[in-house]
Design a protein around this motif. Structure first.
Motif, PDB file in Angstrom:
ATOM      1  N   GLY A 167       0.801  -1.277   0.000  1.00  0.00           N
ATOM      2  CA  GLY A 167      -0.122  -0.024   0.015  1.00  0.00           C
ATOM      3  C   GLY A 167       0.884   1.318   0.060  1.00  0.00           C
ATOM      4  O   GLY A 167       0.140   2.207   0.207  1.00  0.00           O
ATOM      5  N   MET A 168       2.143   1.217  -0.165  1.00  0.00           N
ATOM      6  CA  MET A 168       3.106   2.410  -0.168  1.00  0.00           C
ATOM      7  C   MET A 168       2.821   2.925  -1.562  1.00  0.00           C
ATOM      8  O   MET A 168       2.590   2.245  -2.597  1.00  0.00           O
ATOM      9  CB  MET A 168       4.421   2.002  -0.009  1.00  0.00           C
ATOM     10  CG  MET A 168       4.735   1.482   1.132  1.00  0.00           C
ATOM     11  SD  MET A 168       6.258   0.808   1.724  1.00  0.00           S
ATOM     12  CE  MET A 168       6.927   2.427   2.249  1.00  0.00           C
ATOM     13  N   MET A 192       4.646   5.950   2.774  1.00  0.00           N
ATOM     14  CA  MET A 192       3.457   5.563   3.255  1.00  0.00           C
ATOM     15  C   MET A 192       3.328   6.602   4.509  1.00  0.00           C
ATOM     16  O   MET A 192       4.427   6.537   5.506  1.00  0.00           O
ATOM     17  CB  MET A 192       3.310   4.075   3.992  1.00  0.00           C
ATOM     18  CG  MET A 192       1.888   4.131   4.552  1.00  0.00           C
ATOM     19  SD  MET A 192       1.323   2.382   4.835  1.00  0.00           S
ATOM     20  CE  MET A 192       1.502   1.306   3.486  1.00  0.00           C
ATOM     21  N   LEU A 193       2.156   7.350   4.797  1.00  0.00           N
ATOM     22  CA  LEU A 193       1.802   8.041   5.978  1.00  0.00           C
ATOM     23  C   LEU A 193       1.335   7.310   6.829  1.00  0.00           C
ATOM     24  O   LEU A 193       0.362   6.374   6.738  1.00  0.00           O
ATOM     25  CB  LEU A 193       1.237   9.435   5.640  1.00  0.00           C
ATOM     26  CG  LEU A 193       1.784  10.205   4.637  1.00  0.00           C
ATOM     27  CD1 LEU A 193       0.920  11.528   4.355  1.00  0.00           C
ATOM     28  CD2 LEU A 193       3.194  10.764   5.316  1.00  0.00           C
ATOM     29  N   ALA A 194       1.150   7.911   8.322  1.00  0.00           N
ATOM     30  CA  ALA A 194       0.384   7.039   9.542  1.00  0.00           C
ATOM     31  C   ALA A 194      -0.949   6.892   8.976  1.00  0.00           C
ATOM     32  O   ALA A 194      -1.750   5.827   9.298  1.00  0.00           O
ATOM     33  CB  ALA A 194       0.843   7.756  10.638  1.00  0.00           C
ATOM     34  N   ARG A 198      -3.193   3.553   9.206  1.00  0.00           N
ATOM     35  CA  ARG A 198      -4.611   3.383   9.791  1.00  0.00           C
ATOM     36  C   ARG A 198      -5.883   2.891   8.952  1.00  0.00           C
ATOM     37  O   ARG A 198      -6.536   2.158   8.995  1.00  0.00           O
ATOM     38  CB  ARG A 198      -5.183   4.599  10.538  1.00  0.00           C
ATOM     39  CG  ARG A 198      -4.043   4.923  11.497  1.00  0.00           C
ATOM     40  CD  ARG A 198      -4.623   5.907  12.571  1.00  0.00           C
ATOM     41  NE  ARG A 198      -4.667   7.235  11.694  1.00  0.00           N
ATOM     42  CZ  ARG A 198      -3.835   8.169  11.782  1.00  0.00           C
ATOM     43  NH1 ARG A 198      -2.519   8.134  12.459  1.00  0.00           N
ATOM     44  NH2 ARG A 198      -3.891   9.197  11.288  1.00  0.00           N
ATOM     45  N   ALA A 199      -5.852   3.740   7.553  1.00  0.00           N
ATOM     46  CA  ALA A 199      -6.861   3.467   6.629  1.00  0.00           C
ATOM     47  C   ALA A 199      -6.957   1.907   6.065  1.00  0.00           C
ATOM     48  O   ALA A 199      -7.875   1.467   5.964  1.00  0.00           O
ATOM     49  CB  ALA A 199      -6.933   4.532   5.670  1.00  0.00           C
ATOM     50  N   LEU A 200      -5.620   1.480   5.651  1.00  0.00           N
ATOM     51  CA  LEU A 200      -5.393   0.126   5.554  1.00  0.00           C
ATOM     52  C   LEU A 200      -5.720  -0.801   6.465  1.00  0.00           C
ATOM     53  O   LEU A 200      -6.256  -1.924   6.061  1.00  0.00           O
ATOM     54  CB  LEU A 200      -3.885   0.045   5.172  1.00  0.00           C
ATOM     55  CG  LEU A 200      -3.424   0.506   3.406  1.00  0.00           C
ATOM     56  CD1 LEU A 200      -2.044   0.401   3.368  1.00  0.00           C
ATOM     57  CD2 LEU A 200      -4.290  -0.149   2.314  1.00  0.00           C
ATOM     58  N   ARG A 201      -5.322  -0.517   7.693  1.00  0.00           N
ATOM     59  CA  ARG A 201      -5.767  -1.564   8.872  1.00  0.00           C
ATOM     60  C   ARG A 201      -7.269  -1.860   8.957  1.00  0.00           C
ATOM     61  O   ARG A 201      -7.541  -2.625   9.226  1.00  0.00           O
ATOM     62  CB  ARG A 201      -5.081  -1.009  10.095  1.00  0.00           C
ATOM     63  CG  ARG A 201      -3.636  -0.899  10.036  1.00  0.00           C
ATOM     64  CD  ARG A 201      -3.027  -2.249  10.188  1.00  0.00           C
ATOM     65  NE  ARG A 201      -2.978  -2.679  11.858  1.00  0.00           N
ATOM     66  CZ  ARG A 201      -2.683  -3.921  12.109  1.00  0.00           C
ATOM     67  NH1 ARG A 201      -2.127  -4.845  11.401  1.00  0.00           N
ATOM     68  NH2 ARG A 201      -2.758  -4.435  13.364  1.00  0.00           N
ATOM     69  N   GLU A 202      -7.804  -0.669   8.829  1.00  0.00           N
ATOM     70  CA  GLU A 202      -9.394  -0.484   8.809  1.00  0.00           C
ATOM     71  C   GLU A 202      -9.932  -1.377   7.728  1.00  0.00           C
ATOM     72  O   GLU A 202     -10.947  -2.107   8.078  1.00  0.00           O
ATOM     73  CB  GLU A 202      -9.893   0.913   9.011  1.00  0.00           C
ATOM     74  CG  GLU A 202      -9.592   1.611  10.222  1.00  0.00           C
ATOM     75  CD  GLU A 202      -9.907   3.154  10.001  1.00  0.00           C
ATOM     76  OE1 GLU A 202     -10.527   3.634   9.065  1.00  0.00           O
ATOM     77  OE2 GLU A 202      -9.655   4.028  10.840  1.00  0.00           O
ATOM     78  N   GLN A 203      -9.512  -1.371   6.747  1.00  0.00           N
ATOM     79  CA  GLN A 203     -10.216  -2.072   5.459  1.00  0.00           C
ATOM     80  C   GLN A 203      -9.655  -3.727   5.584  1.00  0.00           C
ATOM     81  O   GLN A 203     -10.335  -4.370   5.137  1.00  0.00           O
ATOM     82  CB  GLN A 203      -9.272  -1.607   4.203  1.00  0.00           C
ATOM     83  CG  GLN A 203      -9.756  -0.023   3.709  1.00  0.00           C
ATOM     84  CD  GLN A 203      -8.879   0.227   2.695  1.00  0.00           C
ATOM     85  OE1 GLN A 203      -8.263  -0.427   2.096  1.00  0.00           O
ATOM     86  NE2 GLN A 203      -9.118   1.710   2.449  1.00  0.00           N
TER      87      GLN A 203
END
Length: 207
Positions: A167-168, A192-194, A198-203
């Motif tokens: 996701g970078m 990648m930004l923090a 976080r958005a990727l973790r939520e998905q």
């Protein structure tokens, strides 16, 4: 119209910082390199195809022993510029499949970079992606970083695909920025930004 407030910036952990080893993923353990890892690491550090797009190698036995000796010491972050260099071990078989690098580039600006080298005998199984994702988790979730990047030779398309799977974002393409192996080569930067992490973790569905 009021803009939504940004999430609070997490506090920086105190230094020195030593991760709680091993960093464990579904299939892998990321742990400090040991001197007895030499045979497994030399097995791929001596291979020209592994080192083709890197700044070193291929190593002879003496060079690889020196490399392992350096990696053994890089287990704790004490200041900006420090490294973690960790062996990646398949925890079911105990086989060392590669090693990864985490560079704490700038504490004040909450920046780091990551890198990885894997034995091609274990390619195609997603180990490098899985281990690199563990480094992103370390940086964003334990160290409170704002940005993590990776730099690579512009010809290294396999590494670029790995970073995209994480996701970078491709942020820069520097033309003929480096002189490697007798020729000018491009350098590509992914990051990648923090908030993107976080958005990727939520998905991502829970494990």
């Amino acid at each position: 119209m009021l803009r939504p407030s940004a999430p609070p910036i997490p506090p920086l952990p105190p230094l020195p910082f030593t991760p709680d080893y091993p960093l464990r993923t579904e299939r892998l353990d990321l742990r400090p390199v040991r001197h007895d890892d030499f045979d497994a690491i030399y097995a791929y550090q001596r291979r020209p195809e592994v080192c083709r797009y890197l700044y070193w190698g291929p190593h002879d036995e003496a060079g690889s022993r020196a490399s392992v000796g350096n990696k053994v010491t890089r287990t704790t972050l004490r200041e900006s510029g420090d490294f973690l260099q960790l062996a990646v071990v398949h925890h079911e078989s105990g086989v060392l499949v590669g090693d990864v690098t985490f560079v704490y580039t700038h504490r004040e600006h909450r920046q780091a970079s990551i890198g990885y080298v894997f034995n091609p005998d274990h390619a195609g199984r997603g180990y490098a992606t899985e281990a690199s994702r563990a480094l992103l988790a370390l940086g964003f979730e334990e160290l409170g970083l704002h940005r993590i990047q990776a730099e690579l030779d512009g010809r290294n398309t396999a590494s670029a695909r790995l970073l995209e799977r994480l996701g970078m974002r491709r942020e820069a393409h520097l033309r003929e920025n480096e002189f490697l192996d007798g020729e000018w080569a491009d350098e590509v930067v992914y990051a990648m930004l923090a908030r993107e992490w976080r958005a990727l973790r939520e998905q991502r569905p829970p494990a």
